[in-house]
Every structure is written in C-alpha cells, then in structure tokens.
Design a protein around this motif. Structure first.
Motif, short mmCIF file in Angstrom:
data_model
loop_
_atom_site.label_atom_id
_atom_site.label_comp_id
_atom_site.label_asym_id
_atom_site.label_seq_id
_atom_site.Cartn_x
_atom_site.Cartn_y
_atom_site.Cartn_z
N ASP A 139 -64.02 7.19 18.65
CA ASP A 139 -64.69 7.05 17.34
C ASP A 139 -65.91 6.20 17.35
N GLN A 140 -65.83 5.38 18.15
CA GLN A 140 -66.75 4.18 18.11
C GLN A 140 -67.92 4.31 19.15
N LEU A 141 -67.81 5.63 19.75
CA LEU A 141 -68.77 5.73 20.85
C LEU A 141 -69.94 6.81 20.32
N PRO A 142 -70.94 6.65 20.70
CA PRO A 142 -72.16 7.58 20.49
C PRO A 142 -71.70 9.02 21.05
N GLU A 143 -72.47 10.12 20.44
CA GLU A 143 -71.73 11.58 20.91
C GLU A 143 -71.98 11.60 22.49
N ARG A 144 -73.19 11.30 22.81
CA ARG A 144 -73.34 11.29 24.47
C ARG A 144 -72.25 10.71 25.18
N TYR A 145 -71.60 9.76 24.77
CA TYR A 145 -70.55 8.90 25.46
C TYR A 145 -69.33 9.52 25.12
N ARG A 146 -69.10 10.02 24.04
CA ARG A 146 -67.75 10.74 23.83
C ARG A 146 -67.81 12.03 24.93
N TYR A 147 -69.01 12.64 24.79
CA TYR A 147 -69.12 13.70 25.94
C TYR A 147 -68.90 13.15 27.20
N GLY A 148 -69.38 12.15 27.49
CA GLY A 148 -69.19 11.58 28.96
C GLY A 148 -67.46 11.42 29.11
N ALA A 149 -66.88 10.60 28.18
CA ALA A 149 -65.53 10.29 28.29
C ALA A 149 -64.73 11.55 28.44
N ALA A 150 -64.99 12.70 27.89
CA ALA A 150 -64.20 14.02 27.77
C ALA A 150 -64.61 14.57 29.03
N LEU A 151 -65.82 14.61 29.50
CA LEU A 151 -66.23 15.25 30.71
C LEU A 151 -65.41 14.62 31.87
N VAL A 152 -65.66 13.55 32.05
CA VAL A 152 -64.84 12.59 32.95
C VAL A 152 -63.40 12.88 33.12
N ARG A 153 -62.66 12.78 31.86
CA ARG A 153 -61.38 13.15 31.79
C ARG A 153 -60.91 14.57 32.23
N GLY A 154 -61.93 15.51 31.78
CA GLY A 154 -61.73 16.86 32.40
C GLY A 154 -61.86 16.91 33.78
N HIS A 155 -63.04 16.32 34.25
CA HIS A 155 -63.28 16.49 35.83
C HIS A 155 -62.03 16.01 36.80
N ALA A 156 -61.95 14.68 36.32
CA ALA A 156 -61.03 13.70 37.05
C ALA A 156 -59.74 14.36 37.06
N GLY A 157 -59.33 14.79 35.76
CA GLY A 157 -58.17 15.53 35.67
C GLY A 157 -57.85 16.65 36.56
N PHE A 158 -58.81 17.44 36.49
CA PHE A 158 -58.66 18.71 37.41
C PHE A 158 -58.55 18.41 38.59
N GLU A 159 -59.44 17.30 39.30
CA GLU A 159 -59.16 16.98 40.81
C GLU A 159 -57.79 16.32 41.04
N LEU A 160 -57.21 15.57 40.05
CA LEU A 160 -55.99 15.14 40.27
C LEU A 160 -54.56 16.03 39.83
N GLY A 161 -55.11 17.27 39.62
CA GLY A 161 -54.11 18.37 39.42
C GLY A 161 -53.46 18.10 37.90
N LEU A 162 -54.08 17.49 37.14
CA LEU A 162 -53.65 17.54 35.59
C LEU A 162 -54.34 18.25 34.83
N TYR A 163 -53.87 19.84 35.10
CA TYR A 163 -54.81 20.94 34.75
C TYR A 163 -54.93 21.18 33.28
N GLU A 164 -53.65 21.00 32.49
CA GLU A 164 -53.68 21.00 31.06
C GLU A 164 -54.45 19.84 30.38
N GLU A 165 -54.39 18.79 31.09
CA GLU A 165 -55.42 17.50 30.25
C GLU A 165 -56.84 18.14 30.56
N ALA A 166 -56.96 18.48 31.98
CA ALA A 166 -58.56 19.01 32.17
C ALA A 166 -59.11 20.11 31.10
N GLU A 167 -58.06 21.05 31.08
CA GLU A 167 -58.67 21.99 30.16
C GLU A 167 -58.87 21.47 28.65
#
Length: 910
Positions: A510-538
């Motif tokens: 909530d305190q992050l600019p939109e670009r950084y919210r996007y970055g946080a979500a994107l990293v969670r998605g890609h990292a979660g995918f690579e780690l096999g946490l596919y539900e979180e990645a989705e």
C-alpha cells in the motif's frame, strides 16, 4: 681584534688613592728626582707607566661612551699611551732579567694594542709566553696572542697557539673552551675542512657529552653551540653534501649530536631555497637513524619543505614513505611509548587522509578506464590505511564511507558492502548512514559469489535489506529497496531469496508506487513459479497483469506464465496421485487463459491422465474431441496410439484396428507404419472382421519383406484365414508364397520359417495326395495308371520338398506319406479292374504281370518306410514312424508283423 681588556697589575700596594692620575704621576716624578734606592726607583717607574696606561684607557672609555650617547668624535690624546710604551720599553731594557718583567711585557703588549701596533703586540706576547710559561698572565697572553694571529691572518700560528691553550687543560684555564672553539675556526681558515670538522667534533664531544647538556645550553654557550653547528654544516656542504656527514662520522664513530648538524645543513639549504637538497639532508638523517625519536619530525619538515616549494608529487611520495616508516604498527611505532606515538597521530592522519583524497579525486577525473581503476585502487589503499591506523578517530566513519564508494566503483562489492554496513549500522547518527545502508544493498545485489558461497551471500543480501528497512523505516527507499533486491535476486536466479524479499515488499504494498507494487507481484509470481509454488505464482501474476503501464508483450508473457502455473498445479496434483484435481486444473486453463498454447497441452495431458487412470470412456471422448478441434496439431498424431490402448482395454478390437489403419496411412515413420499394418490386420481378425483382416494382411505381405519373421507370419495368417474359409485355391497360392519366401530368405531363415515352409509343402502334398487317392485304377488300365501316377508324382514332389526343407515334424510325416504313395499304388495295381473274357491261364499270367509291376513299388515303399523307422536310432519316434512300422508289417509281415520283436525293438530304442 678588539682592545685587550684592562687588567689589574699586581703591585706592592694597591690601596686606592683619592687623587687623580695626573697628581699621582706628578708626585711619583718628584720622588724619582730625590730617590737613590734602585729597587724603589724601578717600582716607581713601573707604577708611573701603569698610571699613564690607565689614563689612556680611561680616555678611550670616555670616547666610547661619548660615541654611544652623542655619536660625536672625541679626539683622544695618545701621548700617554706612547709615553707608557717608552717607559715599559725603558724598564725592560734597563732591567731585562727581573722576575716580574712578565707584568711589564703584559702591560707593554696592552699598550701596543691600544696604540694599534698589532705586530709589536704579537711580538711582545710571544716574548711573554716564551719567557714566562708559569706567569699569571700566561693563559690570557696565549689567548690574546692567538686572537691577534687570527686577526692578522696567520691562521696556522693562531691554531698552534690555541692548541697550546687546549693542551694546557681545562683546570684553572678560563680560556680552554674558547680556545678549543676558536682553534676550529683557525683550522677552517686554512681550508682544512676535515681537520676543522674534527676540531669542532672534539669541542662538541667535550662540551656536550650527552643530550642533556645540549638541551641545557643557554646564553653564550648556546650561541657558541649554534655557531659551531652552523659552520660545520657549511663545511659538510663544501665537502659535497649531506652524505659527507655519515661518511665523516662513520669513520670516527657516530655522535649523539649529529641530528643538529643535519638540521643546520637542511636549514642552510632551505634558506637558499635548495628544497630538494634540504629534503635529502633530512631524509639522510632519518635513514641513518630510522628509530631516532626525532626521525618523524625531520620527515615532517621534509614534507613541509616540498609543500612550501610547491612540489606536490614529491610531497605525496614522502607522505607515503612517512607512513611506511612511522605508521601504526611499524617497527618505529612499536618500539616507542605512547608519548612518542601521540606526536605521530596528527601528521599520520593528515598525510594518509591527503593521499586518500588526492587519489580519489584524481581517479574520478580520469578519462581512461585504466587510469581511473588504478587511481581509485590507490585511494582505496589509503582509506583502508586510515581506518586501520585510526579506528576510533572522529572522521573514520567518513573514511569507511568513501572507501565503500571507491570499492563499489571498482566493483569490489564485498568490500563495498562491508564498509557501507559499518557506516550504516555502527554510526547510525552519521549524516550518510541511510545512504550507506542503501549502498550496502546495491553492493550485495551487484556481487556474483562463487557457487559454494552463493547461499550464504543470498541470505546476507536479504538480511541487509531487512536490516535497512528496520534501521531506517522512515527512509522513502525502504520499500523500493525490498523490491529492487527481489528483482535482482530473481534476475540472478536466487528464487527463494527473491520470493522471501518480494513477500516482505508486498506486506507494504500500500505504501509502494504502482511500479513497485507491480515489481513485487511480478517477482513473487516468477520466483514462486520457479520454486514450485504455483498457486501463489498464479495469484501474484494475475495481480501483476493489472499494472496500468504494462506493455503488451510483458502482459502476454505474464499470461503465459499464469497458464504454465495452472498447468504445473495439475502436474503436482498428478504427482500426488490426485488425478481428478489434475484434470480439473488442466481443463480450467481454457477458461482462465483461453488464448494460451498451454491450453492445448493441458487438454491433451488431461486425456493422457484419463488414460492412465483407465477412465477410457472419458479419455476416448476427450481424445476424439481434441483430434476434431486440432486436426493439424502435432500432438494429434499421437492420438491413435492412445485410442488404440483405450479400445484394447474395452475390447473394441475393430475400433482399435481402424486407429491402427490411421497410423499406417498417416505416419511418417516407416517402421511405425509397418507395425500398425500388421497389428491392424490382427485386430480385424480378432474382431472377426475377416475382410478387413485379409486386406491388411495382404497389404503387409505385399509391402514388407523385412523383417523376414513378420513377413512369413503374414503369409501364414492368410493361409490360415483361407483354410478357415475352405478356399483351397487361395490357400495353394499363399502356401506356395510361404515356401518361396523361405527359400529366398538366406541367412534370415529360422526354425519358424523352416517349420512353416515344410508345413506349406506338406499341406500342398496333402492336396495332391487326396486327389491321388481319389483316382481308382480302371480299364483301360494304362490311362488310369498314367493319371494316378501323375498325381502321385505331384504329391511326391511336395512331400519331398517338405523333407528337404528339414523340419523334423514334417520330415517323418512326409516320408511316411511318400512310402504310402508307393505302397498304395502297389495295392491299387494288385486290386485293379481285370479285363473281361480272360481264362484261368490268362488271369494267372495277368496276375504275374501285375505282380512284376507292383514289386518295385513294394520295394520302394519298404525302403522309404525303413528310412523313416531308422530315425529311431537318432532318438526320434512319433506317430508317423509308428505308422511306418505298421506299413512295414503289411509289406514284410515275416519281419515286422511279430509283436515280440516289435517289443524288443522298442525296448532297444528305450
């Protein structure tokens, strides 16, 4: 030379008189006019001469005083002086052998000096010291003589005179010190520099035996000391340079006051603005006495000299040398006490800081990368040295920060992060603490550790980011730090650390600019995918795709990854054995990301999983729908094989056969086509679809000669099908093809092909035998015999062919059949139709004629059957051999129709 000071002459009575000189002299004169005692007359005359000399001295003193007060010239009457000289000379001439003539000579020398007659003064003093070596006036006279000789330039004689004073010794010799000092000057004036240096050295040795005496020198002694040092410095310079000091004292032994000589020589050079010579002189002392307490001060003076002379390069060079010689931890530092060390702190800190700052600034201004790197590396060295030397100094934090900056620029990221963290977390009040904490994170992210250190480094990276956020929560970069760190970790494929960090960032989304919210979500998605946490990645990637400034390609990539996440969830469910859930995930992909290519794979895999779970009804439905929807997709090519399995399991052989036909028609793999063709024929046969089975077997038989085993089986299958159909004509065709195929197989021939070929030949023989047996011998006999014989030959040919192929099973049967053909023909002849109208004799002759024809046939039959039964010796005994025995029993009953013999024979075989 200054006038010799007034001395008090020893007389019989020295009581002062309250009269002036003129009055006393007048009275003495009156006395002489009447006196008759020679001794008294001499004494009075001596006294009068002294009074006249004193009167002259007073006049000179008054003249001096007047000069000092009014600067007016006062004429001085020299008459008294000259009169005194005449009086002294007269007395000495009149009384040359008097014991107190030393006093007269002393006074005469003084008078000559006052009259400015230096040579006469010298001669008189030489006479005095020569004739009266024990005189009370001796020492003063020697000293005055030496001074006068020096003044007139007779330095050699002056030296000798001073030497006599020195030789006299210091005891009751007030001129000893001055004589030793002035002797050096006298030698110097002779240009004997080394001898003069030796004289001054001896003077210093005696007068200043230790440092304490040097330190306590004051007044005139101090002036004399400084003068000696000054002239010694001049002489060493005249001899060459500063190196002469060491050479001189190495030859004569080192002296504790050498430092003063080096100091004066350096001063001499600096006064002349010979800066390098001055510096070299000071450096020579330091190198000669590196552990001397004064060595640092001399080197500081050297550096100051270069700085004042505007030689910055030399100044920097020697600042570096200073640190090497006197820095913290050096031999000098360790060998001295705290008081000495304290004197080093300021210059050391100043020099090191200057060096670090210079190289840093110069490196930043460099245009060439190579120069920049080298200069910054040098500044790095000096920042490290400052920190090492003065860890508790107030500005050490600044050194840490600047060192971190330089290390970062040089890509020495471990060093940079270490010192950034020191600044940030050991000096939290420092104005650049938060900037340093941020720099530490950047350094962490830039570094690429070795594989065996990667895990620890990643953990430290996350720890640094978390520490930054905790220590500087108000820093506006705290949230973005986590996102940037997560992105860099993701880029470096440090997925677990990236996920952890992005989760922390998402906590403050909530305190992050939109670009950084996007970055946080994107990293969670890609990292979660690579780690096999596919539900979180989705879920994270679906959040990321809502970013308003996302580019089309990026969005497409994210949706592909979402599709992959859904697909992977299906895979995980499958791996855990939850097949229904896996199918559910794969089937829902079409509704979440309908445009994804992964959808096709997911649907196909869903069908495959249904196959694995043996839900064939659903599997068939999905597979048929897939083939209909994606007829050109590459995966469609594999559908027939899956459908075949499903149909096989369900027992739907005909449907399976049709799928095999599809493979045979459409496959680009020739081997797959061949196998499918054969199997389709088998499945049609199994489904009792004989027509399609025959078609596929014929296609196989005509199209595939290799592999040989399968080819001959296809021929055999056709033989069997036509056998079942009772189609002898088509059987004959395929039986003959079997034999031909075997005969041409060469090295590919096998026991199976040999068996099938022998069987084919046998079966063909059987066809001929049946026809042979159906022909009866009727009249006209020649025609019927010919017909039957032809059929017999046809059968013999096939049976013989079967024997020659070599399959044992059909060797004994074919041999038996051949023997029987001969035996049957013999029987047929003997039982053939007789011509009508024969009498008994003709019938008998006819019978004999038939017997003649039948006998060879019987013989042939016997021989063939005997061949067959002879195989028992090879351990072979079957029904056909048994039947050959029976036939032999009929042909040769006497030999073979005996049960007891048969039993015996059989026993023998056993």
């Amino acid at each position: 030379m200054a006038a010799i000071p007034a001395l008090k002459v020893r007389l019989l009575s020295n009581d002062p008189l309250e009269v002036d000189h003129d009055d006393v002299i007048k009275r003495y004169q009156e006395y002489l006019e009447v006196a008759t005692d020679p001794e008294m007359r001499i004494r009075v005359a001596h006294r009068m001469a002294n009074l006249k000399l004193q009167q002259e001295e007073r006049a000179l003193d008054e003249e001096t005083a007047t000069d000092e007060l009014s600067q007016q010239n006062v004429a001085v009457d020299k008459a008294f002086t000259l009169q005194a000289i005449r009086d002294y000379e007269a007395l000495l001439q009149a009384y040359p052998d008097r014991a107190d003539n030393d006093a007269l000579l002393y006074q005469l020398a003084k008078a000559y000096s006052m009259a400015g007659q230096n040579q006469m003064t010298i001669a008189t003093l030489e006479q005095l010291v020569g004739e009266f070596p024990r005189s009370d006036y001796y020492l003063e006279s020697e000293f005055r003589l030496a001074q006068l000789l020096y003044a007139v330039g007779d330095y050699e004689a002056s030296e000798a005179t001073y030497q006599r004073l020195v030789n006299y010794g210091p005891e009751q010799n007030q001129y000893y010190v001055s004589a030793a000092y002035l002797k050096g000057w006298a030698v110097f004036k002779q240009d004997r520099l080394e001898d003069s240096l030796q004289a001054f050295t001896e003077f210093l040795d005696e007068q200043y035996p230790d440092n304490s005496s040097l330190a306590n020198a004051s007044g005139g002694d101090l002036d004399m000391l400084n003068d000696v040092l000054r002239i010694m410095a001049i002489m060493f310079d005249d001899l060459g340079d500063w190196e002469q000091i060491a050479l001189f004292y190495d030859a004569r032994g080192k002296r504790h006051y050498e430092y003063l000589i080096y100091d004066r020589l350096a001063t001499l050079y600096y006064d002349k603005q010979y800066y390098k010579s001055g510096a070299s002189t000071l450096r020579a002392f330091v190198l000669r006495y590196p552990n001397d307490i004064l060595a640092p001060r001399y080197y500081e003076r050297l550096i100051d000299g270069y700085s004042k002379a505007r030689y910055p390069n030399l100044a920097r060079k020697h600042k570096q040398i200073y640190n090497e010689m006197f820095g913290v931890g050096t031999g000098f530092w360790l060998s001295h006490d705290d008081a000495v060390r304290e004197t080093l702190v300021k210059p050391l800190s100043t020099y090191i800081w200057d060096l670090a700052g210079f190289w840093h600034a110069w490196g930043q201004n460099a245009k060439k990368a190579k120069d920049k790197k080298e200069r910054l590396a040098e500044s790095q060295v000096w920042y490290k040295e400052y920190i090492r030397s003065f860890p508790a100094a107030e500005d050490t934090v600044k050194a840490h920060f600047l060192l971190a900056e330089v290390a970062f620029e040089l890509r020495d990221y471990p060093l940079a992060k270490d010192h950034y963290e020191v600044v940030a977390y050991q000096y939290p009040q420092y104005e650049k603490a938060s900037e340093a904490g941020y720099g530490a994170i950047l350094a962490f992210n830039k570094y690429r550790p070795a594989k065996n250190d990667a895990l620890a480094w990643r953990q430290a990276t996350v720890a640094s980011a978390m520490r930054f956020v905790q220590e500087f929560p108000q820093d506006e970069r705290s949230g973005t730090v986590l996102v940037n760190t997560a992105e860099m970790l993701l880029k470096d494929k440090y997925y677990r650390q990236a996920l952890t960090t992005s989760r922390l960032a998402w906590d403050v989304a909530d305190q992050l600019p939109e670009r950084y919210r996007y970055g946080a979500a994107l990293v969670r998605g890609h990292a979660g995918f690579e780690l096999g946490l596919y539900e979180e990645a989705e879920s994270s990637l679906l959040q990321a795709q809502t970013y308003s400034k996302i580019k089309r390609k990026e969005k497409a990539d994210i949706r592909d990854k979402v599709a992959a996440s859904i697909y992977k969830q299906g895979e995980l469910a499958k791996a855990s054995g939850d097949f229904p859930t896996a199918v559910k995930h794969w089937r829902r992909l079409a509704s979440v990301i309908p445009e994804s290519d992964t959808r096709i794979i997911a649907e196909y895999d869903a069908a495959t999983l249904l196959m694995e779970s043996k839900d064939y009804d659903q599997a068939i439905e999905v597979l048929l729908a897939f083939r209909e929807q994606y007829p050109q997709h590459k995966l469609t090519a594999d559908i027939p094989s899956k459908l075949i399995v499903a149909y096989e399991d369900k027992g739907e052989w005909r449907m399976a056969a049709f799928e095999l036909q599809n493979i045979w028609k459409n496959s680009t793999d020739a081997e797959h086509q061949r196998i499918a063709c054969f199997q389709a024929a088998e499945y049609f046969e199994k489904a009792e679809d004989i027509d399609n089975a025959v078609v596929m077997y014929k296609r196989y038989a005509h199209s595939y000669k290799r592999p040989f085993d399968a080819a001959i089986e296809a021929h055999y299958k056709l033989d069997q099908i036509y056998a079942g159909l009772g189609d002898e004509e088509k059987r004959r065709f395929w039986l003959d093809k079997i034999i031909t195929l075997h005969n041409k197989a060469g090295k590919d021939q096998s026991d199976r092909s040999r068996y099938l070929a022998a069987k084919a030949a046998y079966d063909l023989g059987e066809f001929e035998r049946v026809r042979y047996e159906s022909v009866a011998l009727t009249l006209p006999l020649d025609k019927s015999v010919t017909r039957k014989n032809n059929l017999m030959q046809a059968a013999l040919k096939r049976y013989t062919q079967a024997v020659q192929i070599g399959s044992l099973e059909y060797t004994t049967s074919s041999t038996f059949r051949i023997g029987e053909l001969y035996r049957q023909l013999s029987v047929a002849l003997m039982t053939s139709e007789r011509p009508a109208g024969m009498d008994e004799v003709e019938e008998e002759e006819y019978q004999f004629l038939l017997e003649d024809q039948a006998f060879p046939l019987d013989e042939a039959a016997i021989e063939i059957h005997q061949t067959n039964v002879g195989r028992t010796y090879d351990g072979l005994y079957d029904q056909w051999i048994k039947q050959s025995y029976r036939s032999l029993g009929k042909l040769m009953p006497g030999q073979y129709d005996k049960p007891e013999k048969v039993v015996t024979y059989v026993d023998q075989i056993r």
